[in-house]
Design an enzyme around this catalytic site. Structure first.
Site, PDB file in Angstrom:
ATOM      1  N   GLY A   1     -44.412  34.927 -10.150  1.00 15.41           N
ATOM      2  CA  GLY A   1     -45.028  34.923 -11.473  1.00 15.41           C
ATOM      3  C   GLY A   1     -46.428  35.502 -11.393  1.00 15.41           C
ATOM      4  CG  LEU A   2     -47.952  37.365 -14.990  1.00 16.66           C
ATOM      5  CD1 LEU A   2     -48.285  37.125 -16.465  1.00 16.66           C
ATOM      6  CD2 LEU A   2     -48.234  38.803 -14.591  1.00 16.66           C
ATOM      7  CB  SER A   3     -52.822  36.334 -10.827  1.00 16.82           C
ATOM      8  OG  SER A   3     -53.988  35.649 -10.427  1.00 16.82           O
ATOM      9  N   GLY A   4     -52.304  33.102 -11.772  1.00 17.19           N
ATOM     10  CA  GLY A   4     -52.691  32.070 -12.745  1.00 17.19           C
ATOM     11  C   GLY A   4     -51.519  31.432 -13.469  1.00 17.19           C
ATOM     12  CB  SER A   5     -47.889  32.118 -13.531  1.00 12.02           C
ATOM     13  OG  SER A   5     -47.607  32.163 -12.146  1.00 12.02           O
TER      14      SER A   5
ATOM     15  CE  LYS B   1     -47.763  33.303  -7.827  1.00  8.62           C
ATOM     16  NZ  LYS B   1     -48.719  33.566  -8.914  1.00  8.62           N
ATOM     17  CB  SER B   2     -50.674  28.036  -5.786  1.00 13.31           C
ATOM     18  OG  SER B   2     -51.058  27.609  -4.518  1.00 13.31           O
TER      19      SER B   2
ATOM     20  CB  SER C   1     -43.261  38.302  -4.866  1.00 15.95           C
ATOM     21  OG  SER C   1     -43.017  37.090  -5.532  1.00 15.95           O
TER      22      SER C   1
END
Lengths: 226, 226
Positions: free
Chosen positions: B34-38, B40-41, B125
């Site tokens: 997913g996008l940066s800031g979505s 994920k982490s 990714s």
């Protein structure tokens, strides 16, 4: 509203300490080094069996599971990623490529170690500097260098893959122990004399005793801990 | 005598099945994309906590533990391995280098999976082909693609690292979602709508329910399994 929600998002990781507490033992890297045919892989696998029987979390890294993916050569990468990619990233057997091979293995072993796992690596890793560099990336006590000290004559007599024969015939160049040096560790945590006099099981027990002495494994852990 | 001894040396590995039986669950790779800031982490870490509480063996791979060692850039490698090595092996941000970045992460996630661990990866990714290639290296059912589907506007509003601001100002080029594409999965195993309406804990529970539905986790596993 998004901001409000963000406040409750806790980012913290499960710590290595937490994982080690859950596992009931510490993580570390047991780095077997020695000549081809010295018994590294055999020892790693026997030790792995013994540790699993004790309920210890382990992983084995060796040529079988590293060379065909993580450290794939140009031939494999060409098929999956194309020519330019294979040329740029495929690992060969030049000095610098072997260095990178060991560097990546060290990085992966460390990732396992950081999740509280005992990572067993079985690679010739003939150069002191390469091994030292891996050690330098780790916390004090995490890197346990185990020198599988089998005389060249015995390794060559075993010659399980027929590689010594090829090296002697000049069909393989830069073969460790024949026309490329093996730099024995000067201060390995353990030196195992794997000359066939003692069964490998006894040598694996030596490693387990070392791990207990360092507090990595608890003493007297029952065989069925889970 | 050496040969006699060799006969008793059993080379066989502890199998993945054995490890999974010991662990009480299957290994797999949960690939958050997913996008940066979505989120994920954040999601990976919350899920990781929940899984650890269930006694599940896990590992988290993300930029924090991958970019400084396994996939180090030229800057870091220059310090440890010298200029020529850094130039040859340091990963940058070109298309081909990003491809290699994802390829290696996939290979390591697979190594974890093969030891019966649930590996959680959290990387943008952005390209379908890169994700597909990772999927292709794994056994059927091992690769679980989880699309963290957060609208760009929300990611940009969150902007936890201030990267969107820099990308809009032209200070960062090729930033996913701004001047580089994000190719959303077409057949992800799971799509999570992480728009802030539902807490991330609820989204993590969705993943756990999926894992139970696929037989990767046992149903009704007690919270203290060890």
């Amino acid at each position: 509203m998004t901001n409000d929600t963000n406040v409750t998002w806790h980012e913290h990781r499960v710590s290595r300490d937490d994982r080690e507490r859950i596992n009931g033992h510490r993580g570390c890297v047991i780095w077997f080094t020695g000549l081809s045919g010295s018994g590294k892989s055999t020892l790693a696998n026997i030790l792995d069996h013994m540790l699993c029987e004790r309920g210890v979390r382990t992983a084995v890294l060796d040529g079988d599971n590293v060379r065909h993916a993580l450290n794939a050569g140009p031939g494999m990468l060409r098929e999956t990623h194309g020519e330019a990619f294979a040329e740029r990233f495929g690992l060969g057997f030049t000095a610098i490529d072997r260095e990178e091979n060991i560097r990546r293995i060290g990085a992966v072993a460390q990732l396992f170690c950081e999740t509280g796992v005992i990572a067993l690596t079985a690679f010739i890793s003939p150069y002191r500097l390469d091994r030292q560099r891996v050690r330098d990336t780790m916390r004090e006590g995490d890197f346990i260098e185990v020198f599988v000290d089998t005389p060249l004559e015995i390794c060559e007599e075993r010659d399980p893959k027929g590689l010594y024969k090829k090296a002697r015939a000049g069909e393989i160049k830069h073969f460790t122990g024949i026309d490329d040096p093996y730099e024995a560790p000067e201060a390995a945590e353990l030196v195992l004399h794997a000359d066939g006099e003692r069964p490998p099981e006894a040598l694996a027990v030596e490693v387990i005793e070392y791990l207990i002495s360092r507090g990595i494994l608890p003493a007297n852990r029952p065989a069925t801990a889970h």
